[in-house]
Scaffold this motif. Structure first.
Motif, PDB file in Angstrom:
ATOM      1  N   ALA A  26       0.833  -1.205   0.000  1.00 45.66           N
ATOM      2  CA  ALA A  26       0.000   0.000   0.000  1.00 45.66           C
ATOM      3  C   ALA A  26       0.868   1.255   0.000  1.00 45.66           C
ATOM      4  CB  ALA A  26      -0.935   0.000   1.209  1.00 45.66           C
ATOM      5  N   ALA A  27       1.971   1.243   0.785  1.00 48.24           N
ATOM      6  CA  ALA A  27       2.863   2.403   0.839  1.00 48.24           C
ATOM      7  C   ALA A  27       3.548   2.625  -0.502  1.00 48.24           C
ATOM      8  CB  ALA A  27       3.905   2.206   1.941  1.00 48.24           C
ATOM      9  N   MET A  28       3.984   1.541  -1.149  1.00 47.68           N
ATOM     10  CA  MET A  28       4.615   1.664  -2.462  1.00 47.68           C
ATOM     11  C   MET A  28       3.630   2.215  -3.489  1.00 47.68           C
ATOM     12  SD  MET A  28       6.727  -1.946  -2.330  1.00 47.68           S
ATOM     13  CE  MET A  28       7.349  -1.892  -4.000  1.00 47.68           C
ATOM     14  N   ALA A  29       2.401   1.692  -3.480  1.00 51.96           N
ATOM     15  CA  ALA A  29       1.385   2.157  -4.418  1.00 51.96           C
ATOM     16  C   ALA A  29       1.039   3.621  -4.175  1.00 51.96           C
ATOM     17  CB  ALA A  29       0.133   1.289  -4.300  1.00 51.96           C
ATOM     18  N   ALA A  30       0.922   3.993  -2.885  1.00 46.77           N
ATOM     19  CA  ALA A  30       0.604   5.380  -2.554  1.00 46.77           C
ATOM     20  C   ALA A  30       1.708   6.318  -3.027  1.00 46.77           C
ATOM     21  CB  ALA A  30       0.396   5.526  -1.048  1.00 46.77           C
ATOM     22  N   GLY A  31       2.970   5.907  -2.808  1.00 51.52           N
ATOM     23  CA  GLY A  31       4.080   6.736  -3.247  1.00 51.52           C
ATOM     24  C   GLY A  31       4.124   6.900  -4.752  1.00 51.52           C
ATOM     25  N   LEU A  32       3.914   5.809  -5.478  1.00 47.29           N
ATOM     26  CA  LEU A  32       3.917   5.868  -6.935  1.00 47.29           C
ATOM     27  C   LEU A  32       2.807   6.775  -7.458  1.00 47.29           C
ATOM     28  CD1 LEU A  32       4.615   2.122  -7.804  1.00 47.29           C
ATOM     29  CD2 LEU A  32       6.178   4.055  -8.116  1.00 47.29           C
ATOM     30  N   LEU A  33       1.624   6.648  -6.858  1.00 45.66           N
ATOM     31  CA  LEU A  33       0.505   7.484  -7.293  1.00 45.66           C
ATOM     32  C   LEU A  33       0.750   8.951  -6.988  1.00 45.66           C
ATOM     33  CD1 LEU A  33      -2.558   5.275  -6.253  1.00 45.66           C
ATOM     34  CD2 LEU A  33      -1.812   5.836  -8.573  1.00 45.66           C
ATOM     35  N   LEU A  34       1.283   9.230  -5.792  1.00 44.88           N
ATOM     36  CA  LEU A  34       1.568  10.620  -5.437  1.00 44.88           C
ATOM     37  C   LEU A  34       2.602  11.219  -6.392  1.00 44.88           C
ATOM     38  CD1 LEU A  34       1.725  10.387  -1.538  1.00 44.88           C
ATOM     39  CD2 LEU A  34       0.047  11.657  -2.885  1.00 44.88           C
ATOM     40  N   GLY A  35       3.658  10.456  -6.665  1.00 45.86           N
ATOM     41  CA  GLY A  35       4.692  10.962  -7.562  1.00 45.86           C
ATOM     42  C   GLY A  35       4.186  11.180  -8.967  1.00 45.86           C
ATOM     43  N   ARG A  36       3.209  10.359  -9.372  1.00 45.15           N
ATOM     44  CA  ARG A  36       2.675  10.458 -10.726  1.00 45.15           C
ATOM     45  C   ARG A  36       1.611  11.542 -10.851  1.00 45.15           C
ATOM     46  NH1 ARG A  36       4.585   8.449 -15.603  1.00 45.15           N
ATOM     47  NH2 ARG A  36       2.845   8.164 -17.054  1.00 45.15           N
ATOM     48  N   LEU A  37       0.809  11.739  -9.788  1.00 43.90           N
ATOM     49  CA  LEU A  37      -0.363  12.589  -9.894  1.00 43.90           C
ATOM     50  C   LEU A  37      -0.167  14.003  -9.342  1.00 43.90           C
ATOM     51  CD1 LEU A  37      -3.108  10.003  -8.840  1.00 43.90           C
ATOM     52  CD2 LEU A  37      -2.417  10.666 -11.162  1.00 43.90           C
ATOM     53  N   VAL A  38       0.804  14.197  -8.456  1.00 39.59           N
ATOM     54  CA  VAL A  38       0.987  15.518  -7.838  1.00 39.59           C
ATOM     55  C   VAL A  38       2.151  16.240  -8.520  1.00 39.59           C
ATOM     56  CG1 VAL A  38       1.440  16.781  -5.711  1.00 39.59           C
ATOM     57  CG2 VAL A  38       0.109  14.650  -5.646  1.00 39.59           C
ATOM     58  N   PRO A  39       1.884  17.242  -9.319  1.00 33.67           N
ATOM     59  CA  PRO A  39       2.959  17.957 -10.037  1.00 33.67           C
ATOM     60  C   PRO A  39       3.925  18.626  -9.062  1.00 33.67           C
ATOM     61  CG  PRO A  39       0.788  18.506 -10.943  1.00 33.67           C
ATOM     62  CD  PRO A  39       0.553  17.772  -9.647  1.00 33.67           C
ATOM     63  N   GLY A  40       5.214  18.467  -9.333  1.00 36.30           N
ATOM     64  CA  GLY A  40       6.236  19.141  -8.533  1.00 36.30           C
ATOM     65  C   GLY A  40       6.522  18.515  -7.185  1.00 36.30           C
ATOM     66  N   LEU A  41       5.847  17.404  -6.849  1.00 36.99           N
ATOM     67  CA  LEU A  41       6.059  16.796  -5.534  1.00 36.99           C
ATOM     68  C   LEU A  41       7.488  16.277  -5.386  1.00 36.99           C
ATOM     69  CD1 LEU A  41       4.921  15.854  -2.813  1.00 36.99           C
ATOM     70  CD2 LEU A  41       4.231  13.715  -3.931  1.00 36.99           C
ATOM     71  N   ASP A  42       8.018  15.662  -6.446  1.00 42.42           N
ATOM     72  CA  ASP A  42       9.376  15.127  -6.370  1.00 42.42           C
ATOM     73  C   ASP A  42      10.394  16.229  -6.138  1.00 42.42           C
ATOM     74  OD1 ASP A  42       8.802  16.173  -8.834  1.00 42.42           O
ATOM     75  OD2 ASP A  42       9.992  14.702  -9.959  1.00 42.42           O
ATOM     76  N   GLU A  43      10.187  17.383  -6.776  1.00 44.42           N
ATOM     77  CA  GLU A  43      11.110  18.497  -6.589  1.00 44.42           C
ATOM     78  C   GLU A  43      11.013  19.053  -5.175  1.00 44.42           C
ATOM     79  OE1 GLU A  43      10.370  21.400  -9.559  1.00 44.42           O
ATOM     80  OE2 GLU A  43      10.855  20.068 -11.244  1.00 44.42           O
ATOM     81  N   ALA A  44       9.797  19.117  -4.632  1.00 43.34           N
ATOM     82  CA  ALA A  44       9.615  19.633  -3.278  1.00 43.34           C
ATOM     83  C   ALA A  44      10.255  18.706  -2.249  1.00 43.34           C
ATOM     84  CB  ALA A  44       8.120  19.803  -2.981  1.00 43.34           C
ATOM     85  N   LEU A  45      10.065  17.389  -2.427  1.00 41.47           N
ATOM     86  CA  LEU A  45      10.630  16.427  -1.479  1.00 41.47           C
ATOM     87  C   LEU A  45      12.144  16.371  -1.555  1.00 41.47           C
ATOM     88  CD1 LEU A  45       8.097  13.466  -1.862  1.00 41.47           C
ATOM     89  CD2 LEU A  45       8.322  15.025   0.082  1.00 41.47           C
ATOM     90  N   GLY A  46      12.684  16.612  -2.742  1.00 41.00           N
ATOM     91  CA  GLY A  46      14.128  16.548  -2.914  1.00 41.00           C
ATOM     92  C   GLY A  46      14.830  17.879  -2.754  1.00 41.00           C
ATOM     93  N   ALA A  47      14.091  18.912  -2.374  1.00 37.99           N
ATOM     94  CA  ALA A  47      14.672  20.252  -2.294  1.00 37.99           C
ATOM     95  C   ALA A  47      15.704  20.372  -1.178  1.00 37.99           C
ATOM     96  CB  ALA A  47      13.567  21.293  -2.089  1.00 37.99           C
ATOM     97  N   VAL A  48      15.479  19.668  -0.083  1.00 32.04           N
ATOM     98  CA  VAL A  48      16.393  19.720   1.069  1.00 32.04           C
ATOM     99  C   VAL A  48      17.016  18.348   1.234  1.00 32.04           C
ATOM    100  CG1 VAL A  48      16.631  20.224   3.513  1.00 32.04           C
ATOM    101  CG2 VAL A  48      14.927  21.450   2.155  1.00 32.04           C
ATOM    102  N   GLU A  49      18.344  18.308   1.348  1.00 33.81           N
ATOM    103  CA  GLU A  49      19.037  17.034   1.425  1.00 33.81           C
ATOM    104  C   GLU A  49      19.906  16.943   2.670  1.00 33.81           C
ATOM    105  OE1 GLU A  49      21.249  16.610  -2.179  1.00 33.81           O
ATOM    106  OE2 GLU A  49      19.502  15.931  -3.328  1.00 33.81           O
ATOM    107  N   VAL A  50      20.112  15.716   3.128  1.00 34.34           N
ATOM    108  CA  VAL A  50      21.041  15.414   4.212  1.00 34.34           C
ATOM    109  C   VAL A  50      21.957  14.320   3.697  1.00 34.34           C
ATOM    110  CG1 VAL A  50      21.326  14.481   6.532  1.00 34.34           C
ATOM    111  CG2 VAL A  50      19.422  16.022   6.039  1.00 34.34           C
TER     112      VAL A  50
END
Length: 361
Positions: A26-50
Protein backbone atom coordinates in the motif's frame (compact mmCIF):
# COMPACT_ATOMS: atom_id res chain seq x y z
CA UNK A 1 5.91 -3.94 14.86
CA UNK A 2 5.49 -6.65 17.44
CA UNK A 3 8.13 -9.34 17.13
CA UNK A 4 7.22 -12.50 19.00
CA UNK A 5 7.35 -16.21 18.39
CA UNK A 6 5.36 -19.30 19.14
CA UNK A 7 6.39 -22.80 19.98
CA UNK A 8 8.34 -24.97 17.58
CA UNK A 9 7.41 -25.88 14.92
CA UNK A 10 5.57 -23.20 13.01
CA UNK A 11 7.06 -19.98 14.40
CA UNK A 12 4.84 -17.19 13.14
CA UNK A 13 4.71 -13.45 13.20
CA UNK A 14 1.79 -11.84 15.02
CA UNK A 15 -1.11 -10.53 12.94
CA UNK A 16 0.21 -6.98 12.56
CA UNK A 17 3.53 -8.18 11.17
CA UNK A 18 1.97 -10.91 9.03
CA UNK A 19 0.16 -8.06 7.30
CA UNK A 20 3.41 -6.13 6.79
CA UNK A 21 3.54 -7.03 3.06
CA UNK A 22 0.08 -5.46 2.72
CA UNK A 23 1.19 -2.24 4.43
CA UNK A 24 4.35 -2.11 2.33
CA UNK A 25 2.47 -2.74 -0.93
CA UNK A 26 0.00 0.00 0.00
CA UNK A 27 2.86 2.40 0.84
CA UNK A 28 4.61 1.66 -2.46
CA UNK A 29 1.38 2.16 -4.42
CA UNK A 30 0.60 5.38 -2.55
CA UNK A 31 4.08 6.74 -3.25
CA UNK A 32 3.92 5.87 -6.94
CA UNK A 33 0.51 7.48 -7.29
CA UNK A 34 1.57 10.62 -5.44
CA UNK A 35 4.69 10.96 -7.56
CA UNK A 36 2.68 10.46 -10.73
CA UNK A 37 -0.36 12.59 -9.89
CA UNK A 38 0.99 15.52 -7.84
CA UNK A 39 2.96 17.96 -10.04
CA UNK A 40 6.24 19.14 -8.53
CA UNK A 41 6.06 16.80 -5.53
CA UNK A 42 9.38 15.13 -6.37
CA UNK A 43 11.11 18.50 -6.59
CA UNK A 44 9.61 19.63 -3.28
CA UNK A 45 10.63 16.43 -1.48
CA UNK A 46 14.13 16.55 -2.91
CA UNK A 47 14.67 20.25 -2.29
CA UNK A 48 16.39 19.72 1.07
CA UNK A 49 19.04 17.03 1.42
CA UNK A 50 21.04 15.41 4.21
CA UNK A 51 24.15 13.63 3.00
CA UNK A 52 22.86 13.73 -0.60
CA UNK A 53 19.61 12.09 0.53
CA UNK A 54 16.23 13.82 0.66
CA UNK A 55 15.49 15.18 4.15
CA UNK A 56 12.07 13.45 4.38
CA UNK A 57 13.73 10.10 3.56
CA UNK A 58 16.44 10.82 6.13
CA UNK A 59 13.82 11.53 8.81
CA UNK A 60 11.92 8.36 7.92
CA UNK A 61 15.08 6.23 8.15
CA UNK A 62 16.04 7.72 11.50
CA UNK A 63 12.52 7.16 12.84
CA UNK A 64 12.64 3.56 11.59
CA UNK A 65 16.02 2.72 13.11
CA UNK A 66 15.72 4.42 16.50
CA UNK A 67 13.36 1.91 18.22
CA UNK A 68 15.40 -1.04 16.96
CA UNK A 69 18.67 0.45 18.22
CA UNK A 70 17.06 1.41 21.53
CA UNK A 71 16.37 -2.30 22.09
CA UNK A 72 19.99 -3.42 21.75
CA UNK A 73 21.75 -4.50 24.94
CA UNK A 74 24.99 -2.67 24.31
CA UNK A 75 26.69 -4.23 27.31
CA UNK A 76 26.42 -7.59 25.51
CA UNK A 77 28.10 -6.60 22.22
CA UNK A 78 31.44 -7.86 23.53
CA UNK A 79 30.32 -11.46 23.04
CA UNK A 80 29.81 -10.65 19.34
CA UNK A 81 33.16 -8.98 18.71
CA UNK A 82 34.89 -12.08 20.05
CA UNK A 83 33.16 -14.33 17.50
CA UNK A 84 35.73 -14.26 14.70
CA UNK A 85 33.80 -16.76 12.58
CA UNK A 86 30.84 -14.40 12.39
CA UNK A 87 32.91 -11.29 11.71
CA UNK A 88 35.08 -12.88 9.02
CA UNK A 89 32.06 -14.53 7.37
CA UNK A 90 30.24 -11.18 7.24
CA UNK A 91 33.22 -9.40 5.69
CA UNK A 92 33.67 -12.11 3.05
CA UNK A 93 29.97 -12.14 2.16
CA UNK A 94 29.56 -8.36 2.07
CA UNK A 95 32.79 -7.24 0.46
CA UNK A 96 33.89 -10.18 -1.70
CA UNK A 97 30.90 -12.33 -2.61
CA UNK A 98 28.19 -9.63 -2.74
CA UNK A 99 29.86 -7.19 -5.16
CA UNK A 100 31.19 -10.05 -7.31
CA UNK A 101 27.75 -11.67 -7.54
CA UNK A 102 26.05 -8.41 -8.49
CA UNK A 103 28.73 -7.72 -11.11
CA UNK A 104 28.21 -11.18 -12.62
CA UNK A 105 24.41 -10.93 -12.64
CA UNK A 106 24.46 -7.41 -14.11
CA UNK A 107 26.69 -8.46 -17.00
CA UNK A 108 24.85 -11.74 -17.61
CA UNK A 109 21.34 -10.28 -17.60
CA UNK A 110 21.92 -6.70 -18.79
CA UNK A 111 24.75 -7.00 -21.35
CA UNK A 112 23.03 -4.51 -23.69
CA UNK A 113 22.14 -1.89 -21.05
CA UNK A 114 25.36 -0.30 -19.74
CA UNK A 115 23.72 2.44 -17.66
CA UNK A 116 21.48 0.04 -15.74
CA UNK A 117 24.35 -2.41 -15.40
CA UNK A 118 26.55 0.26 -13.84
CA UNK A 119 23.73 1.25 -11.49
CA UNK A 120 23.40 -2.35 -10.29
CA UNK A 121 27.14 -2.60 -9.67
CA UNK A 122 26.85 0.50 -7.46
CA UNK A 123 23.92 -1.09 -5.60
CA UNK A 124 26.05 -4.20 -5.03
CA UNK A 125 28.78 -2.10 -3.41
CA UNK A 126 26.43 -0.29 -1.00
CA UNK A 127 26.02 -2.59 1.98
CA UNK A 128 22.90 -2.12 4.09
CA UNK A 129 23.13 -0.15 7.35
CA UNK A 130 19.47 0.76 7.92
CA UNK A 131 16.54 -1.46 6.93
CA UNK A 132 18.57 -4.59 7.68
CA UNK A 133 18.05 -3.86 11.38
CA UNK A 134 14.28 -4.05 10.89
CA UNK A 135 14.41 -7.30 8.87
CA UNK A 136 16.75 -8.86 11.44
CA UNK A 137 14.47 -7.85 14.29
CA UNK A 138 11.38 -9.24 12.57
CA UNK A 139 13.20 -12.53 12.01
CA UNK A 140 14.26 -12.61 15.69
CA UNK A 141 17.93 -12.47 14.82
CA UNK A 142 20.69 -11.46 17.22
CA UNK A 143 20.25 -7.71 17.77
CA UNK A 144 23.68 -7.16 19.27
CA UNK A 145 25.31 -9.07 16.40
CA UNK A 146 23.34 -6.99 13.88
CA UNK A 147 24.60 -3.73 15.36
CA UNK A 148 28.21 -4.94 15.40
CA UNK A 149 28.04 -6.20 11.79
CA UNK A 150 26.34 -3.03 10.57
CA UNK A 151 29.01 -0.92 12.28
CA UNK A 152 31.75 -3.09 10.78
CA UNK A 153 30.26 -2.82 7.29
CA UNK A 154 29.88 0.93 7.74
CA UNK A 155 33.61 1.30 8.36
CA UNK A 156 34.40 -0.81 5.30
CA UNK A 157 31.86 1.20 3.28
CA UNK A 158 33.75 4.41 3.95
CA UNK A 159 37.16 2.83 3.36
CA UNK A 160 36.45 0.46 0.47
CA UNK A 161 33.50 1.81 -1.56
CA UNK A 162 35.48 4.06 -3.90
CA UNK A 163 38.24 1.51 -4.45
CA UNK A 164 35.82 -1.31 -5.18
CA UNK A 165 33.84 0.96 -7.51
CA UNK A 166 37.03 1.63 -9.49
CA UNK A 167 37.83 -2.11 -9.53
CA UNK A 168 34.40 -3.34 -10.70
CA UNK A 169 33.74 -0.53 -13.18
CA UNK A 170 37.19 -0.16 -14.73
CA UNK A 171 39.79 -2.76 -13.70
CA UNK A 172 37.84 -6.03 -13.80
CA UNK A 173 35.94 -5.26 -17.03
CA UNK A 174 39.28 -4.33 -18.62
CA UNK A 175 40.78 -7.66 -17.57
CA UNK A 176 37.81 -9.50 -19.06
CA UNK A 177 37.87 -7.51 -22.31
CA UNK A 178 34.57 -5.76 -21.51
CA UNK A 179 33.68 -2.05 -21.81
CA UNK A 180 34.75 0.04 -18.82
CA UNK A 181 32.98 2.92 -17.05
CA UNK A 182 34.66 5.97 -15.53
CA UNK A 183 33.21 7.18 -12.25
CA UNK A 184 34.41 9.15 -9.24
CA UNK A 185 32.87 8.63 -5.80
CA UNK A 186 33.06 11.11 -2.94
CA UNK A 187 34.48 9.44 0.17
CA UNK A 188 33.28 12.43 2.19
CA UNK A 189 29.69 11.98 1.00
CA UNK A 190 29.80 8.27 1.85
CA UNK A 191 31.21 9.01 5.31
CA UNK A 192 28.50 11.63 5.91
CA UNK A 193 25.81 9.13 4.88
CA UNK A 194 27.14 6.58 7.38
CA UNK A 195 27.40 9.22 10.11
CA UNK A 196 23.83 10.43 9.60
CA UNK A 197 22.02 7.16 8.97
CA UNK A 198 23.87 4.97 11.47
CA UNK A 199 25.67 7.30 13.87
CA UNK A 200 22.70 9.48 14.85
CA UNK A 201 20.16 6.70 15.63
CA UNK A 202 22.89 4.54 17.21
CA UNK A 203 23.85 7.27 19.68
CA UNK A 204 20.17 8.04 20.33
CA UNK A 205 19.39 4.37 20.99
CA UNK A 206 22.37 3.92 23.29
CA UNK A 207 21.58 7.09 25.28
CA UNK A 208 17.94 6.06 25.60
CA UNK A 209 18.86 2.65 27.02
CA UNK A 210 21.45 4.05 29.42
CA UNK A 211 19.12 6.78 30.70
CA UNK A 212 16.09 4.47 30.89
CA UNK A 213 17.86 1.68 32.77
CA UNK A 214 19.50 4.10 35.21
CA UNK A 215 16.19 5.81 35.91
CA UNK A 216 13.80 2.85 36.14
CA UNK A 217 15.78 -0.36 35.69
CA UNK A 218 16.09 -2.90 32.86
CA UNK A 219 12.80 -4.68 33.54
CA UNK A 220 10.76 -1.48 33.24
CA UNK A 221 12.78 -0.36 30.21
CA UNK A 222 12.30 -3.56 28.24
CA UNK A 223 8.79 -4.51 29.34
CA UNK A 224 7.14 -1.09 29.57
CA UNK A 225 9.11 1.52 27.62
CA UNK A 226 10.21 -0.40 24.52
CA UNK A 227 6.70 -1.56 23.56
CA UNK A 228 5.59 2.09 23.59
CA UNK A 229 8.19 3.27 21.10
CA UNK A 230 8.19 0.06 19.02
CA UNK A 231 5.47 1.13 16.51
CA UNK A 232 7.69 4.04 15.43
CA UNK A 233 9.77 1.56 13.42
CA UNK A 234 6.75 0.55 11.34
CA UNK A 235 5.66 4.14 10.86
CA UNK A 236 9.17 5.15 9.83
CA UNK A 237 9.48 2.25 7.40
CA UNK A 238 6.17 2.99 5.70
CA UNK A 239 6.80 6.74 5.59
CA UNK A 240 10.22 6.16 4.02
CA UNK A 241 8.72 3.90 1.35
CA UNK A 242 5.98 6.40 0.49
CA UNK A 243 8.45 9.28 0.15
CA UNK A 244 11.00 7.23 -1.77
CA UNK A 245 8.49 6.08 -4.35
CA UNK A 246 6.87 9.51 -4.55
CA UNK A 247 10.29 10.93 -5.45
CA UNK A 248 10.83 8.36 -8.19
CA UNK A 249 7.25 7.43 -9.12
CA UNK A 250 7.34 9.02 -12.55
CA UNK A 251 10.63 7.33 -13.50
CA UNK A 252 9.34 3.92 -12.43
CA UNK A 253 5.89 4.10 -14.02
CA UNK A 254 7.09 5.66 -17.29
CA UNK A 255 9.57 2.84 -18.05
CA UNK A 256 7.92 -0.42 -16.92
CA UNK A 257 9.89 -2.69 -19.29
CA UNK A 258 13.20 -1.21 -18.13
CA UNK A 259 12.10 -1.71 -14.53
CA UNK A 260 11.33 -5.35 -15.27
CA UNK A 261 14.76 -5.87 -16.86
CA UNK A 262 16.50 -4.31 -13.84
CA UNK A 263 14.34 -6.29 -11.41
CA UNK A 264 15.46 -9.71 -12.67
CA UNK A 265 19.13 -9.53 -11.58
CA UNK A 266 18.09 -7.84 -8.34
CA UNK A 267 15.66 -10.63 -7.49
CA UNK A 268 18.30 -13.26 -8.23
CA UNK A 269 20.84 -11.35 -6.15
CA UNK A 270 18.73 -11.02 -3.00
CA UNK A 271 17.64 -14.66 -3.04
CA UNK A 272 21.11 -16.03 -3.80
CA UNK A 273 22.85 -13.87 -1.20
CA UNK A 274 20.36 -14.89 1.47
CA UNK A 275 20.59 -18.60 0.59
CA UNK A 276 24.40 -18.66 0.42
CA UNK A 277 24.74 -16.67 3.65
CA UNK A 278 22.28 -18.93 5.43
CA UNK A 279 24.12 -22.03 4.23
CA UNK A 280 27.42 -20.58 5.47
CA UNK A 281 25.93 -19.74 8.86
CA UNK A 282 24.62 -23.29 9.23
CA UNK A 283 27.97 -24.69 8.08
CA UNK A 284 29.80 -22.62 10.71
CA UNK A 285 27.36 -23.70 13.42
CA UNK A 286 26.38 -20.14 14.34
CA UNK A 287 22.89 -21.08 15.55
CA UNK A 288 19.64 -19.55 14.36
CA UNK A 289 19.91 -15.97 15.73
CA UNK A 290 23.36 -15.26 14.29
CA UNK A 291 22.72 -17.19 11.07
CA UNK A 292 19.65 -15.01 10.48
CA UNK A 293 21.66 -11.88 11.25
CA UNK A 294 24.46 -12.96 8.92
CA UNK A 295 21.98 -13.68 6.11
CA UNK A 296 20.04 -10.42 6.36
CA UNK A 297 23.12 -8.18 6.75
CA UNK A 298 24.58 -9.81 3.62
CA UNK A 299 21.41 -9.84 1.51
CA UNK A 300 20.34 -6.24 2.09
CA UNK A 301 21.75 -3.18 0.34
CA UNK A 302 22.04 0.50 1.22
CA UNK A 303 19.69 1.78 -1.48
CA UNK A 304 19.69 5.35 -0.16
CA UNK A 305 23.48 5.52 -0.57
CA UNK A 306 23.37 3.82 -3.98
CA UNK A 307 20.75 6.27 -5.24
CA UNK A 308 22.67 9.27 -3.86
CA UNK A 309 25.95 8.10 -5.44
CA UNK A 310 24.29 7.38 -8.79
CA UNK A 311 22.56 10.76 -8.87
CA UNK A 312 25.67 12.63 -7.75
CA UNK A 313 27.88 10.86 -10.30
CA UNK A 314 25.62 10.37 -13.33
CA UNK A 315 22.65 12.71 -12.81
CA UNK A 316 19.10 12.44 -11.50
CA UNK A 317 17.62 11.32 -14.84
CA UNK A 318 20.35 8.75 -15.58
CA UNK A 319 19.80 5.04 -16.07
CA UNK A 320 22.21 4.43 -13.18
CA UNK A 321 19.89 6.38 -10.86
CA UNK A 322 16.86 4.43 -12.09
CA UNK A 323 18.63 1.16 -11.33
CA UNK A 324 19.23 2.39 -7.78
CA UNK A 325 15.57 3.37 -7.42
CA UNK A 326 14.38 -0.05 -8.58
CA UNK A 327 16.54 -1.58 -5.82
CA UNK A 328 14.11 -1.01 -2.93
CA UNK A 329 11.16 -1.75 -5.23
CA UNK A 330 12.45 -5.33 -5.31
CA UNK A 331 14.39 -5.52 -2.04
CA UNK A 332 11.61 -4.53 0.34
CA UNK A 333 9.00 -7.16 -0.63
CA UNK A 334 11.65 -9.86 -1.18
CA UNK A 335 13.27 -9.38 2.21
CA UNK A 336 9.87 -9.29 3.91
CA UNK A 337 9.20 -12.67 2.28
CA UNK A 338 12.61 -13.90 3.44
CA UNK A 339 11.69 -12.95 7.02
CA UNK A 340 8.90 -15.53 6.78
CA UNK A 341 11.31 -18.03 5.22
CA UNK A 342 13.75 -17.49 8.10
CA UNK A 343 11.07 -18.01 10.72
CA UNK A 344 10.05 -21.27 9.06
CA UNK A 345 13.66 -22.42 9.02
CA UNK A 346 13.91 -21.48 12.66
CA UNK A 347 11.31 -24.11 13.51
CA UNK A 348 13.87 -26.79 12.61
CA UNK A 349 16.67 -25.21 14.63
CA UNK A 350 17.82 -27.69 17.29
CA UNK A 351 18.29 -24.91 19.81
CA UNK A 352 14.68 -23.88 19.40
CA UNK A 353 13.24 -20.36 19.55
CA UNK A 354 14.32 -17.73 22.02
CA UNK A 355 11.60 -15.20 22.94
CA UNK A 356 12.27 -11.76 21.52
CA UNK A 357 13.17 -9.11 24.07
CA UNK A 358 11.57 -5.76 24.51
CA UNK A 359 8.18 -6.31 22.93
CA UNK A 360 7.54 -4.50 19.70
CA UNK A 361 10.05 -3.50 17.10
Amino acid sequence: MNVETRSVPGVRLPLLDRLLPVWIAAAMAAGLLLGRLVPGLDEALGAVEVGSVSLPIALGLLLMMYPVLAKVRYDETGRVTSDRRLLVASLVLNWILGPALMFALAWLLLPDLPEYRTGLVIVGLARCIAMVLVWNDLACGDREAAVVLVALNSVFQVVAFAGLGWFYLQVLPGWLGLPTTSAEFSVGAIALSVLVFLGVPLVAGWLTRVAGERARGREWYEERFLPRIGPLALYGLLFTIVVLFALQGDAITSRPWDVARIALPLLAYFVLMFALSWALGVRLGLGYPRTATLAFTAAGNNFELAIAVAIGTFGVTSGQALAGVVGPLIEVPVLVALVHVALRLRGDDPVGPTPARGGSS
